[in-house]
Design a protein around this motif. Sequence first.
Motif, mmCIF file in Angstrom:
data_model
loop_
_atom_site.group_PDB
_atom_site.id
_atom_site.type_symbol
_atom_site.label_atom_id
_atom_site.label_comp_id
_atom_site.label_asym_id
_atom_site.label_seq_id
_atom_site.Cartn_x
_atom_site.Cartn_y
_atom_site.Cartn_z
ATOM 1 N N HIS B 140 0.845 -1.198 0.000
ATOM 2 C CA HIS B 140 0.000 0.000 0.000
ATOM 3 C C HIS B 140 0.884 1.253 0.000
ATOM 4 C CE1 HIS B 140 -2.894 3.002 1.276
ATOM 5 N NE2 HIS B 140 -3.837 2.157 0.916
ATOM 6 N N PRO B 141 0.498 2.275 -0.786
ATOM 7 C CA PRO B 141 1.370 3.448 -0.871
ATOM 8 C C PRO B 141 1.538 4.200 0.448
ATOM 9 C CG PRO B 141 -0.677 3.778 -2.111
ATOM 10 C CD PRO B 141 -0.613 2.334 -1.747
ATOM 11 N N ASP B 142 0.560 4.170 1.317
ATOM 12 C CA ASP B 142 0.634 4.976 2.533
ATOM 13 C C ASP B 142 0.679 4.177 3.834
ATOM 14 O OD1 ASP B 142 0.470 7.522 1.228
ATOM 15 O OD2 ASP B 142 -1.631 7.072 0.811
ATOM 16 N N ILE B 143 0.189 2.944 3.778
ATOM 17 C CA ILE B 143 0.049 2.180 5.018
ATOM 18 C C ILE B 143 0.969 0.958 4.972
ATOM 19 C CG2 ILE B 143 -1.557 0.942 6.521
ATOM 20 C CD1 ILE B 143 -3.815 2.535 5.016
ATOM 21 N N LEU B 163 -16.787 0.772 11.961
ATOM 22 C CA LEU B 163 -16.884 2.228 11.778
ATOM 23 C C LEU B 163 -16.737 2.644 10.322
ATOM 24 C CD1 LEU B 163 -14.966 3.589 14.901
ATOM 25 C CD2 LEU B 163 -17.380 3.103 14.614
ATOM 26 N N VAL B 164 -15.755 2.071 9.636
ATOM 27 C CA VAL B 164 -15.572 2.438 8.227
ATOM 28 C C VAL B 164 -16.581 1.684 7.365
ATOM 29 C CG1 VAL B 164 -13.958 2.446 6.293
ATOM 30 C CG2 VAL B 164 -13.132 2.935 8.595
ATOM 31 N N GLY B 165 -16.808 0.424 7.705
ATOM 32 C CA GLY B 165 -17.764 -0.370 6.932
ATOM 33 C C GLY B 165 -17.173 -0.974 5.678
ATOM 34 N N ALA B 166 -15.861 -0.829 5.489
ATOM 35 C CA ALA B 166 -15.237 -1.381 4.285
ATOM 36 C C ALA B 166 -15.115 -2.900 4.390
ATOM 37 C CB ALA B 166 -13.855 -0.773 4.063
ATOM 38 N N GLN B 167 -14.930 -3.414 5.581
ATOM 39 C CA GLN B 167 -14.806 -4.853 5.841
ATOM 40 C C GLN B 167 -13.678 -5.493 5.037
ATOM 41 O OE1 GLN B 167 -19.098 -5.630 4.980
ATOM 42 N NE2 GLN B 167 -19.030 -6.575 6.986
ATOM 43 N N HIS B 177 -0.961 -18.970 14.772
ATOM 44 C CA HIS B 177 -0.677 -18.755 13.349
ATOM 45 C C HIS B 177 -1.589 -17.687 12.742
ATOM 46 C CE1 HIS B 177 1.925 -22.195 13.582
ATOM 47 N NE2 HIS B 177 0.947 -22.903 14.103
ATOM 48 N N SER B 178 -2.465 -17.140 13.565
ATOM 49 C CA SER B 178 -3.409 -16.143 13.059
ATOM 50 C C SER B 178 -2.680 -14.949 12.468
ATOM 51 C CB SER B 178 -4.309 -15.640 14.185
ATOM 52 O OG SER B 178 -5.041 -16.703 14.735
ATOM 53 N N LEU B 179 -3.281 -14.402 11.431
ATOM 54 C CA LEU B 179 -2.715 -13.215 10.786
ATOM 55 C C LEU B 179 -3.856 -12.280 10.409
ATOM 56 C CD1 LEU B 179 -0.149 -14.778 8.279
ATOM 57 C CD2 LEU B 179 0.410 -13.349 10.253
ATOM 58 N N ILE B 180 -3.515 -11.009 10.266
ATOM 59 C CA ILE B 180 -4.459 -10.046 9.710
ATOM 60 C C ILE B 180 -4.336 -10.153 8.190
ATOM 61 C CG2 ILE B 180 -5.056 -7.597 9.538
ATOM 62 C CD1 ILE B 180 -5.420 -8.800 12.361
ATOM 63 N N ALA B 181 -5.466 -10.220 7.488
ATOM 64 C CA ALA B 181 -5.398 -10.318 6.030
ATOM 65 C C ALA B 181 -6.470 -9.452 5.399
ATOM 66 C CB ALA B 181 -5.569 -11.765 5.584
ATOM 67 N N ALA B 182 -6.216 -9.051 4.163
ATOM 68 C CA ALA B 182 -7.182 -8.239 3.427
ATOM 69 C C ALA B 182 -7.898 -9.120 2.421
ATOM 70 C CB ALA B 182 -6.471 -7.094 2.707
ATOM 71 N N ASP B 183 -9.218 -8.966 2.349
ATOM 72 C CA ASP B 183 -10.049 -9.720 1.405
ATOM 73 C C ASP B 183 -9.683 -11.210 1.424
ATOM 74 O OD1 ASP B 183 -11.236 -7.348 0.817
ATOM 75 O OD2 ASP B 183 -10.055 -6.966 -0.984
ATOM 76 N N LEU B 184 -9.397 -11.777 0.234
ATOM 77 C CA LEU B 184 -9.036 -13.204 0.173
ATOM 78 C C LEU B 184 -7.527 -13.371 0.296
ATOM 79 C CD1 LEU B 184 -11.421 -14.470 -2.659
ATOM 80 C CD2 LEU B 184 -11.643 -14.841 -0.216
ATOM 81 N N GLY B 185 -6.925 -12.650 1.257
ATOM 82 C CA GLY B 185 -5.500 -12.795 1.467
ATOM 83 C C GLY B 185 -4.649 -12.088 0.423
ATOM 84 N N VAL B 186 -5.180 -11.014 -0.167
ATOM 85 C CA VAL B 186 -4.399 -10.275 -1.169
ATOM 86 C C VAL B 186 -3.580 -9.186 -0.471
ATOM 87 C CG1 VAL B 186 -6.088 -10.689 -2.999
ATOM 88 C CG2 VAL B 186 -6.249 -8.601 -1.638
ATOM 89 N N PRO B 187 -2.518 -8.680 -1.142
ATOM 90 C CA PRO B 187 -1.766 -7.571 -0.539
ATOM 91 C C PRO B 187 -2.680 -6.361 -0.322
ATOM 92 C CG PRO B 187 -0.580 -8.487 -2.420
ATOM 93 C CD PRO B 187 -1.935 -9.125 -2.412
ATOM 94 N N LEU B 188 -2.430 -5.623 0.747
ATOM 95 C CA LEU B 188 -3.286 -4.489 1.107
ATOM 96 C C LEU B 188 -3.443 -3.504 -0.053
ATOM 97 C CD1 LEU B 188 -4.837 -3.556 3.590
ATOM 98 C CD2 LEU B 188 -2.847 -2.229 4.273
ATOM 99 N N CYS B 193 -9.377 -2.081 0.154
ATOM 100 C CA CYS B 193 -9.076 -1.050 1.152
ATOM 101 C C CYS B 193 -9.433 0.342 0.629
ATOM 102 C CB CYS B 193 -7.587 -1.109 1.477
ATOM 103 S SG CYS B 193 -6.990 0.215 2.520
ATOM 104 N N LEU B 194 -10.080 1.152 1.465
ATOM 105 C CA LEU B 194 -10.441 2.514 1.067
ATOM 106 C C LEU B 194 -9.303 3.492 1.347
ATOM 107 C CD1 LEU B 194 -14.106 2.802 2.405
ATOM 108 C CD2 LEU B 194 -13.378 2.393 0.065
ATOM 109 N N SER B 195 -8.208 2.994 1.894
ATOM 110 C CA SER B 195 -7.024 3.817 2.192
ATOM 111 C C SER B 195 -7.334 4.957 3.144
ATOM 112 C CB SER B 195 -6.422 4.386 0.899
ATOM 113 O OG SER B 195 -6.150 3.354 0.004
ATOM 114 N N ASP B 196 -8.309 4.777 4.009
ATOM 115 C CA ASP B 196 -8.655 5.827 4.961
ATOM 116 C C ASP B 196 -7.686 5.850 6.139
ATOM 117 O OD1 ASP B 196 -10.687 3.386 5.061
ATOM 118 O OD2 ASP B 196 -10.056 3.890 7.085
ATOM 119 N N GLY B 197 -6.986 4.741 6.363
ATOM 120 C CA GLY B 197 -5.947 4.726 7.390
ATOM 121 C C GLY B 197 -6.450 4.779 8.821
#
Lengths: 171, 659
Positions: B140-143, B163-167, B177-188, B193-197
Motif C-alpha cells: 500500500h502506498p501509505d500504510i 466504523l468504516v464499513g469497508a470490511q 498462526h493467526s494473521l491479519i489479512a485483506a479480502d481473500l489474502g491479497v496484498p493491502l 481497502c479505502l485507504s482511509d488509514g
Amino acid sequence: MSIPVQASQAVATSSMGAISPEVLEEIERVMAAYHYRPDALIQVLHRTQSLLGYLPKEALAYIGERMKLPLSHIYGVVTFYHFFSTVPKGRHECVVCMGTACYVKGAERIVDRLEQHLGIKPGQTTPDLRYTVQVARCIGACSLAPAVIIDGKVHSQMTPAAVLRELRRLK
Amino acid sequence: MSLEMVTLTINDEEVRAPRGSTILEVCRQKGIELPTLCHFDCLTPVGACRLCTVEVEGSRRNMSACTTPIAEGMKVRTNTPALREERRQILEMLFAERNHFCPVCPMSGQCELQALAYQHEIASVRYHYAFPKVPVDMSHPDIGLDQNRCILCTRCVRVCSELVGAQTLGVVHRGMHSLIAADLGVPLGESSCLSDGNCMQICPTGSLFDKRSAYRVRPEALRNAKPTICPECSVGCGFLVHSAGHILLRIDGDFDHPVNRGLLCKKGRFDLLDRNTLPNRVPQVRRNGRWEEASWEEAVAEAARGVRRVAERYGPEAFGAWVAPTMTTEAFRQLHHFVREVVGGSFVDTLRGEEWRSWRRSLERLEAMGLPVPRIPTIPEIDTATVHVIVGGDPVISHPVLGMASLRAAANRKATVFVIHPDRTTLARATGESLFPYDGEERTLLRAAVQIALRAGKMTEELAEAIDGVTEKLDLETLEDTVGVPVEQVIGMVNLLFAPETQAVWFLNLTDDHIRSLLPDLMLFAAVASEGPAWIVPLTSGNNLLGAVEAGCVADSMAAPRLRAALLSLPEWRGITPQWLEGLRETEFLVLHGEDLPALRNLADVWLPALPWAYQGGTRTNYSGRAQYAAPILFTEKAWTDEEIFRRLEAAYLAEPDR
C-alpha cells in the motif's frame, strides 16, 4: 428484503472461470435454502467444496456477493477450518494419522517417505494433481496403528513402503 | 427516564453505576487504572488481550473487565499481586510470540505495548521467543503492515468493519498462526481497502504504520499536534495535524470531534499532505502583454488601479466577482465587502452556486405546499436511520466520512441502503440493494416510484401530480426494459420508505446537473414518504458553500452580467468550464486569485497566488450548517492569506488617488 434467485445471473458473468453454470445453480440453491442467512456460510462452503473439490477464489467471491458477506470474513472462516481448501485437491487423497498411537508406531516415517517420494509436505498436492497428502490429529482407530486413509478407505498397520505401493496402484 | 443503578465494590470501595456498564467502564469512570490493549472506546469489546483481567469474588477464574457487565453486589479486585503477575505473563507472552524489536520500529515511543512493558517493569522475557517467520506487506502506498509487531488485538479489523464499513480486514488462520489479512489474502495495496488509514491510527503497536511519517522525526515531535478542521469537503471533520517547520508530517482523526468522531478518509489523512508545498509563488502582473513578477504590494496596487479604471469608465456595476466555494467565511465576507460595498460592483457569485439555489428553491416549494421542511441530519443521527437512499454520486469518494455512515450501516445490517446510480459505485458494490437505472432515467424511476405509491394509496393524487408528469401513466410492466430496474425492486423500496417505523435518510448529489434538475421532485417525494420532516443530506461541491451563502457570495440567480472587470477568486479550484470562460471574453481587466490556471492565463492581468490550506485560518460551515473555526497550522511572512489579500486590495483601492 430477499433478492430473487434469478438475479444471480447478473453476478455470475464471465469472471466465474472454470465453474460451470450447473454448479453455480446448485450453490445458489443451497444459499436460497438457507435464505442467504450469514450464519449458513459454513454449510454453503461445505457444499461448494464437495461440488468442486476445493474452494476457488471465484466461488468465494460469488458466495460473498450473494450472501452479502465480506471476503475477509469468508476467508477467515475458510482458513480457520482444516477441512476447507483453497487449492485444488489431487485425484487421490492420502491421510496419515498422527495420533499418539500411530505416531509411536512410526507415522512420522510414513510422512517423511511420502515427502521424499512425492516431493510434497502434508496439506499439499502433487503438481500433476494426482495425490494430496494430509495428516490427521487422530482418526480414532488406534488399534490399527499406524493407520492411513487412502481415498476414504482405512489401511491398518502401514509401513512407508506399503503406503507407496498402495498409492502407485492409483492413476 | 432514569437508568437503573447497580451497587458493587471495586477494591473494597462501594461504587454505583448504571446497569449494563462493563467493569472496565466503571473503573475508567472512577479513575481506577486498568491496562488494556485490545480495548478502544468506540469499538465493540472483544476481550482479546486479557490485560484488563480482574478478580471477581465467586468466579472460579479471572474475568476480562472490558467484556464483563457489572452486577448487583459484585466484588471486584483490580490490582492484587496475583493479577499483576498474570498481566506480566500476558505481556511477556505477547513479546515472545512475535518479533518485537523496538529500536527499529517507527512507533517506538508511541507504542502502547512498549509503554505497558515499561509500566510492568519487564526487562526480560521468561519464555522462549517463537521467532516466527511473519509476512511484511508494503504494497500500500501509505500504510505499512508489518505483522512481526502484531498482537492480534483486532482493533484494525473492528474499525474497518464497525466504523468504516469497508470490511477489508479480517483474521485468517488460527491460534498463534493467526494473521491479519485483506479480502481473500491479497496484498493491502491490491485489496478493497479505502485507504482511509483509520486502522493505522488505532493500531496500538507499530504493526500498521504510517509510511510517510515513519522514521522522519523522533516520536517526541509527534506529540504537539494542532487540532483543526479538514478543508477537503463539506463534511468538516476534525483532525490533528503534526508538523515540523514548514513540513506537514501526519494527520490523525480527532476522536473528540463531534462531526467525525475520529474517522478520516484518504483525502483528509493523506492527500492533504501532498497539497502543501509552500509556494515559492510570487504574484505576477501583465505589463505590455508579458507576465512579470511583482511584490505583493505592487500586485495589489495594480489590481486596485485596474478595477478603478473600469469603474470610472463604465460605472461600478461593470465590475463583479466569482468565487469558488473553497475559502473561509471571513475571506468571503472581506471579498464581498470590497466588491459590493467599497467598489459598488454589480454582483458576487459562487461557482457551483446553482447547487445552493436549487436546494433553496426546493425548500421554498415544500414550504409553500405546507409540507414540513426537511432537516439535515448529523452523522450520529444518520447512524440511527433505518433506510439510506443515495441518489447519484458516490459519497464514499466525494464525501467519504458520510459515505462510511452508509457503508457501516449496510455492513452491520443496521439499515437498508439503496444506491440509485447508473454505475456500480463503491457504495453500490458494498450494499447489494442497489438500483441501477440507465443513465438519465432517474426521472422515470422517480415517476415509477410515485405511481407505485399512488396505487398503494400511500400518496394523494394531488401530491403525485405535483411531481412532474405523473398524470400520464407509466407502463410499469415494461419498466425494466425502459429504465433497467426490475419493478419488484422499486415496489420493495417504496414499501420500505412509506413504512411507519422507517426513518429514511436521503443523500442527494447536488453536484450532478441531472440530479439537480430532479431535486424539487425528489425532495417532495422524500417529504411525502416521511412521517416527520424528511432527513436529507445535500452533497455539495467545495468545503464552504454555506459560508459563501452566509457572506452573501451566492447570487440570487445565475445571471450572467456583462462585465468589464472581474475578480476571480478560485483557490483549490480546477472546475472551469469553457462555457463559463466565454462570459469573460469581454472583460478588459481580470484579477485572478488562487491557482495559476492555464485556461485563464491569457485573460488575466494580475495573478495573486493563494496559500495552501494549512496556512489559511478561518471559519467554514459544513454540510449540516455547523460553523467551525479552522486554526491555521503553518505561518509564513512571504505570502498573504485569502482574507488578508482582500483586505489589502480594499485598502489599496481606497488609498488610490482620484486622479
